[in-house]
Design a protein around this motif. Sequence first.
Motif, PDB file in Angstrom:
ATOM      1  N   ASP A   1      -2.767  -4.675 -17.261  1.00  0.00           N
ATOM      2  CA  ASP A   1      -3.005  -3.448 -18.027  1.00  0.00           C
ATOM      3  C   ASP A   1      -2.201  -3.679 -19.297  1.00  0.00           C
ATOM      4  OD1 ASP A   1      -2.746   0.236 -17.881  1.00  0.00           O
ATOM      5  OD2 ASP A   1      -3.806  -1.194 -19.140  1.00  0.00           O
ATOM      6  N   PRO A   2      -3.086  -3.852 -20.423  1.00  0.00           N
ATOM      7  CA  PRO A   2      -2.004  -4.015 -21.699  1.00  0.00           C
ATOM      8  C   PRO A   2      -1.382  -2.893 -22.374  1.00  0.00           C
ATOM      9  CG  PRO A   2      -4.608  -3.981 -22.298  1.00  0.00           C
ATOM     10  CD  PRO A   2      -4.290  -3.719 -20.804  1.00  0.00           C
ATOM     11  N   SER A   3      -1.549  -1.865 -22.077  1.00  0.00           N
ATOM     12  CA  SER A   3      -0.957  -0.556 -22.480  1.00  0.00           C
ATOM     13  C   SER A   3       0.463  -0.603 -22.257  1.00  0.00           C
ATOM     14  CB  SER A   3      -1.571   0.636 -21.801  1.00  0.00           C
ATOM     15  OG  SER A   3      -0.862   1.837 -22.376  1.00  0.00           O
ATOM     16  N   PRO A   4       1.342  -0.602 -23.111  1.00  0.00           N
ATOM     17  CA  PRO A   4       2.915  -0.512 -22.774  1.00  0.00           C
ATOM     18  C   PRO A   4       3.045   0.834 -22.507  1.00  0.00           C
ATOM     19  CG  PRO A   4       2.352  -0.717 -25.080  1.00  0.00           C
ATOM     20  CD  PRO A   4       1.145  -0.882 -24.520  1.00  0.00           C
ATOM     21  N   LEU A   5       2.374   1.815 -22.745  1.00  0.00           N
ATOM     22  CA  LEU A   5       2.640   3.368 -22.597  1.00  0.00           C
ATOM     23  C   LEU A   5       2.750   3.654 -21.065  1.00  0.00           C
ATOM     24  CD1 LEU A   5       1.155   5.070 -25.423  1.00  0.00           C
ATOM     25  CD2 LEU A   5       3.500   4.643 -25.259  1.00  0.00           C
ATOM     26  N   ARG A   6       2.403   2.636 -20.251  1.00  0.00           N
ATOM     27  CA  ARG A   6       2.503   2.919 -18.861  1.00  0.00           C
ATOM     28  C   ARG A   6       3.577   2.303 -18.258  1.00  0.00           C
ATOM     29  NH1 ARG A   6      -2.977   3.700 -16.028  1.00  0.00           N
ATOM     30  NH2 ARG A   6      -4.589   4.021 -17.875  1.00  0.00           N
ATOM     31  N   GLN A   7       4.604   1.876 -19.164  1.00  0.00           N
ATOM     32  CA  GLN A   7       5.696   1.411 -18.485  1.00  0.00           C
ATOM     33  C   GLN A   7       7.143   2.533 -18.990  1.00  0.00           C
ATOM     34  OE1 GLN A   7       6.478  -2.375 -19.938  1.00  0.00           O
ATOM     35  NE2 GLN A   7       4.586  -3.388 -19.207  1.00  0.00           N
TER      36      GLN A   7
ATOM     37  N   TYR B   1      11.791  -4.165 -23.171  1.00  0.00           N
ATOM     38  CA  TYR B   1      11.802  -2.572 -23.484  1.00  0.00           C
ATOM     39  C   TYR B   1      12.927  -1.719 -22.946  1.00  0.00           C
ATOM     40  CZ  TYR B   1       7.068  -2.759 -24.396  1.00  0.00           C
ATOM     41  OH  TYR B   1       5.660  -3.178 -25.011  1.00  0.00           O
ATOM     42  N   ALA B   2      13.545  -1.999 -21.825  1.00  0.00           N
ATOM     43  CA  ALA B   2      14.505  -1.218 -21.138  1.00  0.00           C
ATOM     44  C   ALA B   2      15.861  -1.686 -22.089  1.00  0.00           C
ATOM     45  CB  ALA B   2      15.070  -1.926 -19.795  1.00  0.00           C
ATOM     46  N   ALA B   3      16.049  -2.758 -22.642  1.00  0.00           N
ATOM     47  CA  ALA B   3      17.053  -3.290 -23.613  1.00  0.00           C
ATOM     48  C   ALA B   3      16.924  -2.373 -24.746  1.00  0.00           C
ATOM     49  CB  ALA B   3      17.323  -4.487 -23.718  1.00  0.00           C
ATOM     50  N   TYR B   4      15.716  -2.448 -25.608  1.00  0.00           N
ATOM     51  CA  TYR B   4      15.538  -1.757 -26.925  1.00  0.00           C
ATOM     52  C   TYR B   4      15.838  -0.244 -26.507  1.00  0.00           C
ATOM     53  CZ  TYR B   4      13.305  -6.017 -28.198  1.00  0.00           C
ATOM     54  OH  TYR B   4      13.156  -7.388 -28.636  1.00  0.00           O
TER      55      TYR B   4
END
Length: 157
Positions: free
Chosen positions: A12-18, A114-117
């Motif tokens: 799933d390319p949607s990053p908003l699901r992370q 994403y976690a680091a940012y």
Amino acid sequence: MNSQAEIPGAGDPSPLRQWGAWAVLAGAAGLVLVFVQIVGPTLEPTPSVGAQIGEIAGEIRRSAWRSFFGLSAPEPEPSAVTAWAALAIAAPLLGIAALVLAAISAIARENRRYAAYGASLGAAAITFQFIWLVALLIACVVLLVAIIENMGDIFGI
């Protein structure tokens, strides 16, 4: 045999699901709110610096005379909660939310970036808020010391 088509949600390319993406958004929003809080009050109309310093010095003098004569202090006026006060609370809370979301993202083994940012932006929002409040505190102490030292010159005593 283990293709992405067989795993639901994989690929799933949607990053908003992370969780990490939400951490980045929360950290960025917190950092933006800190900067808005720093710049915002300068855009409001205010009396001149001399008038403000005179009001502070006059209040200090009246308080000293009341204390000298043993009079009670007047009832403090309730202060209204402004949008800037709400920002002072919201910005670090978004930073904390970013740190929590980044930790959840790391535990869930999502994309490490994403976690680091998110963690970096959240920590920056909290740190800048703290540094800004300490700088304001130091500036206020310096101003009050200057007013008290020059009390006689201000009122011609």
